[in-house]
Write a protein that holds these residues in place. Structure first.
Motif, mmCIF file in Angstrom:
data_model
loop_
_atom_site.group_PDB
_atom_site.id
_atom_site.type_symbol
_atom_site.label_atom_id
_atom_site.label_comp_id
_atom_site.label_asym_id
_atom_site.label_seq_id
_atom_site.Cartn_x
_atom_site.Cartn_y
_atom_site.Cartn_z
ATOM 1 N N TYR A 1 -6.613 9.096 4.094
ATOM 2 C CA TYR A 1 -6.198 9.632 2.798
ATOM 3 C C TYR A 1 -6.754 11.031 2.599
ATOM 4 O O TYR A 1 -7.712 11.447 3.244
ATOM 5 C CB TYR A 1 -6.639 8.720 1.648
ATOM 6 C CG TYR A 1 -8.107 8.834 1.298
ATOM 7 C CD1 TYR A 1 -8.542 9.699 0.297
ATOM 8 C CD2 TYR A 1 -9.069 8.084 1.967
ATOM 9 C CE1 TYR A 1 -9.888 9.823 -0.019
ATOM 10 C CE2 TYR A 1 -10.411 8.198 1.651
ATOM 11 C CZ TYR A 1 -10.817 9.059 0.659
ATOM 12 O OH TYR A 1 -12.150 9.176 0.354
ATOM 13 N N GLU B 1 -5.434 15.712 -3.380
ATOM 14 C CA GLU B 1 -4.827 17.002 -3.726
ATOM 15 C C GLU B 1 -4.659 17.022 -5.237
ATOM 16 O O GLU B 1 -3.719 16.415 -5.765
ATOM 17 C CB GLU B 1 -3.477 17.176 -3.032
ATOM 18 C CG GLU B 1 -3.564 17.288 -1.525
ATOM 19 C CD GLU B 1 -2.205 17.481 -0.854
ATOM 20 O OE1 GLU B 1 -1.169 17.525 -1.561
ATOM 21 O OE2 GLU B 1 -2.191 17.568 0.385
ATOM 22 N N ARG C 1 -3.763 13.775 -7.215
ATOM 23 C CA ARG C 1 -3.055 12.847 -6.332
ATOM 24 C C ARG C 1 -3.939 12.433 -5.171
ATOM 25 O O ARG C 1 -4.728 13.218 -4.668
ATOM 26 C CB ARG C 1 -1.793 13.497 -5.760
ATOM 27 C CG ARG C 1 -0.791 13.887 -6.811
ATOM 28 C CD ARG C 1 0.427 14.548 -6.217
ATOM 29 N NE ARG C 1 0.046 15.744 -5.474
ATOM 30 C CZ ARG C 1 0.738 16.252 -4.475
ATOM 31 N NH1 ARG C 1 1.845 15.692 -4.070
ATOM 32 N NH2 ARG C 1 0.328 17.328 -3.855
ATOM 33 N N TRP C 2 -3.790 11.170 -4.773
ATOM 34 C CA TRP C 2 -4.307 10.777 -3.466
ATOM 35 C C TRP C 2 -3.091 10.422 -2.641
ATOM 36 O O TRP C 2 -2.149 9.801 -3.111
ATOM 37 C CB TRP C 2 -5.374 9.695 -3.546
ATOM 38 C CG TRP C 2 -4.977 8.295 -3.168
ATOM 39 C CD1 TRP C 2 -4.430 7.871 -2.001
ATOM 40 C CD2 TRP C 2 -5.130 7.134 -3.978
ATOM 41 N NE1 TRP C 2 -4.233 6.519 -2.028
ATOM 42 C CE2 TRP C 2 -4.654 6.036 -3.223
ATOM 43 C CE3 TRP C 2 -5.635 6.896 -5.244
ATOM 44 C CZ2 TRP C 2 -4.665 4.743 -3.708
ATOM 45 C CZ3 TRP C 2 -5.649 5.596 -5.715
ATOM 46 C CH2 TRP C 2 -5.170 4.548 -4.955
ATOM 47 N N ILE C 3 -3.127 10.856 -1.402
ATOM 48 C CA ILE C 3 -2.005 10.661 -0.493
ATOM 49 C C ILE C 3 -2.536 9.925 0.732
ATOM 50 O O ILE C 3 -3.476 10.380 1.376
ATOM 51 C CB ILE C 3 -1.378 12.012 -0.102
ATOM 52 C CG1 ILE C 3 -0.897 12.722 -1.371
ATOM 53 C CG2 ILE C 3 -0.241 11.806 0.898
ATOM 54 C CD1 ILE C 3 -0.888 14.198 -1.282
ATOM 55 N N THR C 4 -1.929 8.784 1.019
ATOM 56 C CA THR C 4 -2.345 7.967 2.151
ATOM 57 C C THR C 4 -1.308 8.067 3.260
ATOM 58 O O THR C 4 -0.111 7.870 3.020
ATOM 59 C CB THR C 4 -2.483 6.484 1.747
ATOM 60 O OG1 THR C 4 -3.374 6.382 0.640
ATOM 61 C CG2 THR C 4 -3.002 5.644 2.908
ATOM 62 N N GLN C 5 -1.764 8.391 4.464
ATOM 63 C CA GLN C 5 -0.924 8.317 5.664
ATOM 64 C C GLN C 5 -1.103 6.898 6.190
ATOM 65 O O GLN C 5 -2.137 6.565 6.763
ATOM 66 C CB GLN C 5 -1.369 9.355 6.701
ATOM 67 C CG GLN C 5 -0.571 9.326 7.985
ATOM 68 C CD GLN C 5 0.890 9.723 7.786
ATOM 69 O OE1 GLN C 5 1.192 10.704 7.128
ATOM 70 N NE2 GLN C 5 1.795 8.949 8.357
ATOM 71 N N GLU D 1 3.885 8.466 4.095
ATOM 72 C CA GLU D 1 2.845 8.911 3.175
ATOM 73 C C GLU D 1 3.127 8.272 1.830
ATOM 74 O O GLU D 1 4.263 8.310 1.340
ATOM 75 C CB GLU D 1 2.836 10.435 3.026
ATOM 76 C CG GLU D 1 2.226 11.138 4.205
ATOM 77 C CD GLU D 1 1.931 12.602 3.928
ATOM 78 O OE1 GLU D 1 2.527 13.202 2.999
ATOM 79 O OE2 GLU D 1 1.088 13.154 4.653
ATOM 80 N N GLN D 2 2.115 7.653 1.260
ATOM 81 C CA GLN D 2 2.216 7.047 -0.057
ATOM 82 C C GLN D 2 1.391 7.890 -1.021
ATOM 83 O O GLN D 2 0.190 8.083 -0.816
ATOM 84 C CB GLN D 2 1.701 5.603 -0.034
ATOM 85 C CG GLN D 2 2.548 4.675 0.821
ATOM 86 C CD GLN D 2 3.938 4.500 0.242
ATOM 87 O OE1 GLN D 2 4.104 4.290 -0.961
ATOM 88 N NE2 GLN D 2 4.947 4.596 1.101
ATOM 89 N N THR D 3 2.043 8.403 -2.058
ATOM 90 C CA THR D 3 1.371 9.249 -3.044
ATOM 91 C C THR D 3 1.073 8.445 -4.298
ATOM 92 O O THR D 3 1.937 7.704 -4.782
ATOM 93 C CB THR D 3 2.250 10.458 -3.410
ATOM 94 O OG1 THR D 3 2.471 11.231 -2.229
ATOM 95 C CG2 THR D 3 1.603 11.325 -4.473
ATOM 96 N N ARG D 4 -0.126 8.609 -4.808
ATOM 97 C CA ARG D 4 -0.546 7.982 -6.052
ATOM 98 C C ARG D 4 -1.198 9.046 -6.917
ATOM 99 O O ARG D 4 -1.918 9.917 -6.405
ATOM 100 C CB ARG D 4 -1.543 6.845 -5.802
ATOM 101 C CG ARG D 4 -1.034 5.749 -4.872
ATOM 102 C CD ARG D 4 0.110 4.983 -5.487
ATOM 103 N NE ARG D 4 0.627 3.947 -4.623
ATOM 104 C CZ ARG D 4 1.713 4.062 -3.876
ATOM 105 N NH1 ARG D 4 2.384 5.198 -3.844
ATOM 106 N NH2 ARG D 4 2.142 3.067 -3.151
ATOM 107 N N THR E 1 1.856 5.092 -9.657
ATOM 108 C CA THR E 1 2.788 5.517 -8.616
ATOM 109 C C THR E 1 3.748 6.536 -9.221
ATOM 110 O O THR E 1 3.884 6.615 -10.445
ATOM 111 C CB THR E 1 3.605 4.327 -8.083
ATOM 112 O OG1 THR E 1 4.420 3.822 -9.141
ATOM 113 C CG2 THR E 1 2.721 3.240 -7.506
#
Length: 150
Positions: free
Chosen positions: A88, A91, A94-98, A111-114, A127
């Protein structure tokens, strides 16, 4: 070689999410009318863990899950959980998980953005708005998840 040259960039900066967080609540909000509902019951369980090395583990389980005794019951259990892990990055808000491993194979490699904010010892996560395949008749929805720091 300096310590900073071998440390992940994220550990060099303030990381407000690093650590272990226990699930407090999970609801889904409908954009059209602001209605909310709890798709996994009023008391689901789960954790999200953010490591200093930039790894994340997320698990959420519905209230009252029971072992399945038939193939159909065991298959239905997939609808009562969410689980994924990956690297993760943060930014802004936001947290972005690969994602590299997930209960839903279609998430692997995505990529999942939260969106997140930390208030005292709580992590509030949402979300992006989207149409979910679980309830497409509701139109645009977003998940709102609240955690307490352990």
């Amino acid at each position: 070689m300096t310590a900073s040259s071998i440390q992940p960039q994220q550990t060099l900066q303030s990381n407000p999410v690093q650590g272990v967080w226990s699930l407090v609540s999970y609801v889904v909000e409908v954009q059209e009318n602001s209605e909310t509902f709890a798709p996994m019951g009023d008391h689901p369980t789960g954790y999200v863990i953010f490591t200093a090395e930039g790894r994340l583990s997320f698990t959420l389980s519905a209230q009252g899950r029971q072992p399945g005794s038939t193939a159909e019951e065991r298959s239905d259990l997939l609808n009562s959980m969410i689980a994924y892990t990956g690297s993760y990055r943060l930014e802004g808000d936001r947290w972005i998980t690969q994602v590299d491993v997930a209960w839903n194979p279609s998430w692997v490699g995505t990529e999942q953005t939260r969106f997140y904010r930390v208030e005292n010892d709580q992590l509030i996560v949402s979300t992006p708005w989207r149409v979910m395949p679980n309830w497409p008749e509701k139109g645009m929805t977003r998940s709102i998840v609240r955690f307490q720091r352990c």
